[in-house]
Design a protein around this motif. Structure first.
Motif, PDB file in Angstrom:
ATOM      1  N   CYS A  49     -30.720   8.363   5.337  1.00 13.66           N
ATOM      2  CA  CYS A  49     -30.240   7.056   4.859  1.00 13.66           C
ATOM      3  C   CYS A  49     -28.886   7.241   4.161  1.00 13.66           C
ATOM      4  O   CYS A  49     -28.721   8.137   3.329  1.00 13.66           O
ATOM      5  CB  CYS A  49     -31.259   6.475   3.879  1.00 13.66           C
ATOM      6  SG  CYS A  49     -30.667   5.027   2.976  1.00 13.66           S
ATOM      7  N   CYS A  52     -29.620   6.495   0.177  1.00 14.56           N
ATOM      8  CA  CYS A  52     -30.531   7.281  -0.672  1.00 14.56           C
ATOM      9  C   CYS A  52     -30.890   8.644  -0.072  1.00 14.56           C
ATOM     10  O   CYS A  52     -31.691   9.382  -0.660  1.00 14.56           O
ATOM     11  CB  CYS A  52     -31.797   6.496  -0.972  1.00 14.56           C
ATOM     12  SG  CYS A  52     -32.972   6.493   0.393  1.00 14.56           S
ATOM     13  N   CYS A  66     -32.244   3.081   5.029  1.00 17.96           N
ATOM     14  CA  CYS A  66     -33.692   3.004   5.209  1.00 17.96           C
ATOM     15  C   CYS A  66     -34.189   1.601   4.834  1.00 17.96           C
ATOM     16  O   CYS A  66     -33.477   0.827   4.192  1.00 17.96           O
ATOM     17  CB  CYS A  66     -34.386   4.073   4.378  1.00 17.96           C
ATOM     18  SG  CYS A  66     -34.367   3.756   2.604  1.00 17.96           S
ATOM     19  N   CYS A  69     -34.051   0.677   1.047  1.00 17.86           N
ATOM     20  CA  CYS A  69     -32.714   0.376   0.516  1.00 17.86           C
ATOM     21  C   CYS A  69     -32.217  -0.986   0.997  1.00 17.86           C
ATOM     22  O   CYS A  69     -31.508  -1.688   0.266  1.00 17.86           O
ATOM     23  CB  CYS A  69     -31.720   1.472   0.908  1.00 17.86           C
ATOM     24  SG  CYS A  69     -31.934   3.005  -0.018  1.00 17.86           S
TER      25      CYS A  69
HETATM   26 ZN   LIG Z   1     -32.484   4.641   1.571  1.00 20.67          ZN
END
Ligand SMILES: [Zn+2]
Ligand SMILES: [Zn+2]
Length: 244
Positions: A49, A52, A66, A69
């Protein structure tokens, strides 16, 4: 006496071979995992991601985020962990925290150097409550932060944040309960305000679980004017895997 003890300790260290920081097996050099622990460790990297660093099964492109997020953008400006939390990382951290193997903080910092972003102004460790420092004698996040500082040349502000309340273990709590427990648990050290304002900060912890603790710290740092706060941890509990 103290001097004699120091000499004795150094003599023992030189006489004994380096050992795997997780299982204790003899290895070639300090700070190296043995082949078994190495093969059982999931080193985090790409594809992941963009926000994150949650690992993806396949490459979805450099800007892909992702589901978590996308649903709720995180407070942090990047999350970077060396390994997925599992048996090997757990044992290494237990030996550091409760077995007083302080050198394992250097091991963790070496493994994290690969994932730590550039362009940082200041490293800030997640603080422990002073009662826990009294009982343990040290804060493992501070030791890891100092290891990262030595490798990157970025300063550490070891007491920029203060843990004003002792909090119970967050394991088993839902997100809202965790946030409630942590509300007001941290404050900015008034002496650190000028060091934090307008700066790109790396917040350091040993294990990243739900993000509730680092979120509470990030709120304090951003309220104090921090420009960016990225998070770095040695190990990260990945969703659907057990942590503590
Ligand atoms: Zn993420
Ligand atoms: Zn091992």
């Amino acid at each position: 006496m103290q001097f004699a003890r120091t000499i004795l300790r150094d003599a023992i260290r030189f006489a004994l071979p380096p050992r795997c920081p997780s299982c204790g097996e003899i290895v070639e050099a300090d700070h190296r995992l043995c082949p078994t622990c190495w093969s059982q460790t999931e080193f985090l990297g790409q594809p992941a991601c963009a926000r994150c660093s949650l690992p993806f099964d396949h490459d979805r492109g450099p800007a892909a985020e992702c589901a978590a997020c996308i649903a709720e953008p995180p407070l942090h400006d990047g999350l970077h962990a060396a390994v997925a939390y599992g048996a090997v990382a757990r044992e290494l951290m237990l030996k550091l925290k409760y077995g007083r193997r302080m050198a394992h903080a250097e091991t963790a910092a070496r493994m994290m150097a690969r994932v730590v972003p550039s362009g940082l102004d200041l490293i800030v460790p997640v603080p422990l409550h002073r009662s826990r420092i009294w009982s343990r004698g040290f804060n493992q996040a501070v030791l890891i932060a100092e290891g990262l500082s030595q490798r990157s040349g970025v300063d550490v502000a070891r007491d920029a944040l203060i843990r004003v309340r002792r909090t119970p273990t967050l394991r088993g709590m839902g997100a809202s309960k965790r946030a409630k427990v942590l509300a007001g648990a941290f404050m900015l050290n008034p002496r650190a305000s000028q060091r934090v304002k307008g700066r790109a900060i790396l917040l350091v912890d040993d294990v990243y679980t739900s993000g509730a603790t680092t979120d509470a710290c990030i709120r304090v740092l951003k309220r104090a004017g921090a420009a960016r706060v990225a998070v770095a941890a040695f190990a990260r509990v990945l969703p659907d895997r057990e942590g503590d």
